[in-house]
Structure formats: C-alpha cells, structure tokens
Motif scaffolding. Structure first.
Motif, PDB file in Angstrom:
ATOM      1  N   GLY A  97       0.819  -1.210   0.000  1.00 22.81           N
ATOM      2  CA  GLY A  97       0.000   0.000   0.000  1.00 22.81           C
ATOM      3  C   GLY A  97       0.851   1.258   0.000  1.00 22.81           C
ATOM      4  O   GLY A  97       0.549   2.230  -0.709  1.00 22.81           O
ATOM      5  N   LEU A  98       1.938   1.249   0.781  1.00 29.58           N
ATOM      6  CA  LEU A  98       2.842   2.404   0.826  1.00 29.58           C
ATOM      7  C   LEU A  98       3.531   2.609  -0.522  1.00 29.58           C
ATOM      8  O   LEU A  98       3.670   3.749  -0.989  1.00 29.58           O
ATOM      9  N   LEU A  99       3.946   1.506  -1.156  1.00 30.04           N
ATOM     10  CA  LEU A  99       4.604   1.616  -2.459  1.00 30.04           C
ATOM     11  C   LEU A  99       3.656   2.155  -3.526  1.00 30.04           C
ATOM     12  O   LEU A  99       4.064   2.915  -4.416  1.00 30.04           O
ATOM     13  N   VAL A 100       2.391   1.806  -3.421  1.00 23.51           N
ATOM     14  CA  VAL A 100       1.404   2.306  -4.373  1.00 23.51           C
ATOM     15  C   VAL A 100       1.109   3.782  -4.115  1.00 23.51           C
ATOM     16  O   VAL A 100       1.054   4.605  -5.040  1.00 23.51           O
ATOM     17  N   LEU A 101       0.915   4.144  -2.855  1.00 21.13           N
ATOM     18  CA  LEU A 101       0.577   5.527  -2.515  1.00 21.13           C
ATOM     19  C   LEU A 101       1.708   6.500  -2.851  1.00 21.13           C
ATOM     20  O   LEU A 101       1.448   7.651  -3.224  1.00 21.13           O
ATOM     21  N   THR A 102       2.952   6.052  -2.732  1.00 21.97           N
ATOM     22  CA  THR A 102       4.084   6.929  -3.035  1.00 21.97           C
ATOM     23  C   THR A 102       4.462   6.915  -4.514  1.00 21.97           C
ATOM     24  O   THR A 102       5.380   7.636  -4.921  1.00 21.97           O
ATOM     25  N   GLY A 103       3.781   6.107  -5.300  1.00 23.32           N
ATOM     26  CA  GLY A 103       4.050   6.059  -6.733  1.00 23.32           C
ATOM     27  C   GLY A 103       5.220   5.197  -7.144  1.00 23.32           C
ATOM     28  O   GLY A 103       5.585   5.169  -8.335  1.00 23.32           O
ATOM     29  N   VAL A 104       5.827   4.468  -6.206  1.00 23.74           N
ATOM     30  CA  VAL A 104       6.934   3.583  -6.557  1.00 23.74           C
ATOM     31  C   VAL A 104       6.449   2.458  -7.460  1.00 23.74           C
ATOM     32  O   VAL A 104       7.113   2.080  -8.424  1.00 23.74           O
ATOM     33  N   LEU A 105       5.277   1.906  -7.141  1.00 20.48           N
ATOM     34  CA  LEU A 105       4.665   0.876  -7.971  1.00 20.48           C
ATOM     35  C   LEU A 105       3.385   1.446  -8.577  1.00 20.48           C
ATOM     36  O   LEU A 105       2.536   1.972  -7.856  1.00 20.48           O
ATOM     37  N   PRO A 106       3.220   1.356  -9.894  1.00 24.00           N
ATOM     38  CA  PRO A 106       1.988   1.868 -10.518  1.00 24.00           C
ATOM     39  C   PRO A 106       0.822   0.938 -10.252  1.00 24.00           C
ATOM     40  O   PRO A 106       0.991  -0.260  -9.991  1.00 24.00           O
ATOM     41  N   THR A 107      -0.369   1.485 -10.300  1.00 28.20           N
ATOM     42  CA  THR A 107      -1.584   0.704 -10.098  1.00 28.20           C
ATOM     43  C   THR A 107      -2.595   1.054 -11.178  1.00 28.20           C
ATOM     44  O   THR A 107      -2.669   2.191 -11.633  1.00 28.20           O
TER      45      THR A 107
END
Length: 337
Positions: A221-231
């Motif tokens: 969730g943190l990686l998604v919210l910070t834009g590190v991983l796209p969703t």
C-alpha cells in the motif's frame, strides 16, 4: 497419522441409526477429508502458477494483484486476527522477517515477474520444486545436518530438472527467459526462507497468515501511494479483478494454508508432500487448454524429473518412519510440516 478402525459389530435388522442431518449415509473418513483438502490445495497451487503467467495479459498490474493477495485474507480473518494480536506481536523480529520477506511482497513480485517472462510450467515447477534444495542448504548452513540417502538423489533430480527446463534457452541465449528463470529461482529461495521461518514461530495457521499479510499489505500500500509501484486497479476489468480476488486472495492467501495444514493433520507430512508434488504436472496439463501453452521437450523432461525429485527429497528415513509409528498420547503435526 492415526489409524481408525471402522469395523463394527453386526447389529440386528432395522436397528441402524443414522446421524442427524445425514440420514442413511455415513460421513467421510478423516483420511478422505484430508485427501480432499490436499487435492483442493494442489489445484490452488496450480492456479497460482497459471495466474502468475496470466497477469501479463490482464488489465491488472503486479501491485494490484498483490493488494488483492494480501488484503482479502486480512478482511476475512480480521476478528480471528484481533484475538491473536498479542501472540503475533510477540514473534521475534528475526523469525518474522523470514516470513514477511520469504512469502510477502519480495516473493510475490519475483514470482509474478518471472511468470510474465517465462511460462506457467516454469512457475509451477521451479518455484515449488527448488524449495527442498534451498531448505537443505539453509539447514546445512545452520548446522542442522546434511541430506542423506534418497534425499540426496531427490535434490540431484530437482537440479537436473531445472537444468533441463532452461538448457534450450542458453544456446542461443534468450535473455528474457533466462531472466525470468533466474527471478523464479530467487522466488523459490525466498519461499524456502519462509518455510524455515515457520518452524521458528509458535503460531497456528491463522496467526501465520496474519503475520505475513499485515506488514505485506502495509508495504504494498505504501509503495502504491508513493508512486513507486503503478496501479491500474481503478480502471481494471471487473472480470480480471474477480479472477485474481478468488485465485490470489481467497485461494492462495486464505484457503491454501488452512487446507494444507488440515491435510497434514489427517494424512501426515510425508503423504501430503508426495501428493503435493503433483502440482507441477497439474500446471502443465491445465496450461494447455487455459493459456494455450504447448509443452516443449524441455518441459516434458524437466517437470517429471522435478516431481520425482520432490518426492524423494521429502522421504524420511526408515528410522524416522519407525519413530513416528510408535504410539503417542496425542498426535501432533510433524515439525517439517
């Protein structure tokens, strides 16, 4: 495994009474229930390998699949996990790190990336097949002894099977397939770390699921919210979301662990591991109609070698079998489960 005696003394006609709710039909034996649970688990494992390959053709991204994988079990098990919160929090950091890294976000992303570059047969064979070899290496590094007898032969067959899978991509070099196979080897090594970590914690299957999914969901969730991983979850097709919710969230995340623990209690660890080794074969057979994959010569050679190797690598010595055959006041799950 506890043997049950189903022989009963003869009764007079018309004196047989059926249990309430099951008129005239005896219930399944504990062994039959364990086998049913194990077969469902093998099907879930095969579905995981198929979904790892199918993710690249879906409207979901790896982060989306990870959110479903770790979020659904938390939602379903929330009340039970709340009751176990103190025991989960009491797990030592080292053991918790093995579980979280071994089966959490690093493992999941490695398996998905490797599946996108190779085939379902590679995922279903390399990831579970190499685990006994990596576990043996970890146990030897911890001073727990070296493999013996048929276990050595099994580990050698596993290595030969993996080599048979990838040899045709070495000359000429196929960089994508070799990268995918290497990533799947990393995923298998991580899963072996998870297996060793499970032996170091005093949690039931539900608690183990919570220890894995809580931090993993927070990290993804943190990686998604910070834009590190796209969703792309907001724009994904409903059919893709439903498929991965069932396969990854409910199937792999929730049912597989619970059902496999149930099967081990009913059948024993040795028989469960032998039947579970059929997972690579199931993946190859299911990938033909579902994904349109045709098994190559390398797959037809490598998968049987890995399957037989897993069976041999999980066999116990005669002394261990005779020890477990002695009567105990209370049957327990073997530590290797």
């Amino acid at each position: 495994m506890v043997a049950t005696n189903t022989t009963r003394a003869a009764e007079p006609p018309h004196s047989v009474s059926a249990p309430a709710g099951h008129p005239g039909r005896p219930g399944l034996s504990p062994q039959a229930r364990g086998m049913a649970a194990l077969l469902v688990t093998v099907a879930i494992w095969a579905a995981f390998a198929l979904s790892a390959r199918a993710l690249s053709a879906s409207t979901l991204l790896p982060a989306d699949a990870a959110l479903l994988r770790f979020g659904v079990p938390l939602l379903v098990l929330a009340p039970a996990l709340w009751r176990r919160r103190r025991r989960i929090a009491a797990v030592r950091p080292g053991a918790a790190a093995k579980i979280i890294c071994g089966a959490g976000v690093p493992f999941f992303l490695a398996a998905m990336h490797g599946g996108a570059l190779t085939s379902a047969a590679f995922v279903g064979s390399i990831v579970p097949g190499m685990v006994p070899l990596f576990v043996a290496a970890l146990m030897a590094a911890r001073g727990r002894g070296l493999p013996r007898g048929t276990q050595i032969a099994g580990l050698a067959l596993i290595a030969l099977g993996v080599a048979a899978l990838v040899w045709r991509y070495v000359v000429p070099v196929d960089a994508d397939v070799l990268e995918g196979a290497g990533t799947l080897l990393v995923a298998s090594g991580l899963w072996a770390l998870y297996t060793v970590g499970l032996r170091d914690v005093d949690l039931d299957p539900v608690g183990s699921i919570g220890l894995l999914c809580l931090p993993s969901f927070a990290v993804i969730g943190l990686l998604v919210l910070t834009g590190v991983l796209p969703t792309g979850l907001a724009h994904a097709a409903g059919a893709d979301i439903a498929l991965f919710l069932v396969v990854q969230g409910l199937g792999v995340g929730l049912c597989a662990g619970l059902l496999y623990a149930f099967a081990i209690r009913r059948l024993g660890a040795e028989r469960s591991s032998v039947v579970g080794s059929l997972s690579p074969v199931a993946v190859v057979l299911l990938a033909i109609p579902l994904l349109g994959e045709s098994p190559t010569t390398a797959v037809l050679i490598g998968v049987p070698l890995i399957t037989v190797g897993v069976v041999l690598a999980n066999r116990r010595s005669a002394g261990a079998r005779s020890a477990t055959a002695r009567p105990h006041p209370r049957p327990e799950v073997p530590a290797d489960a």
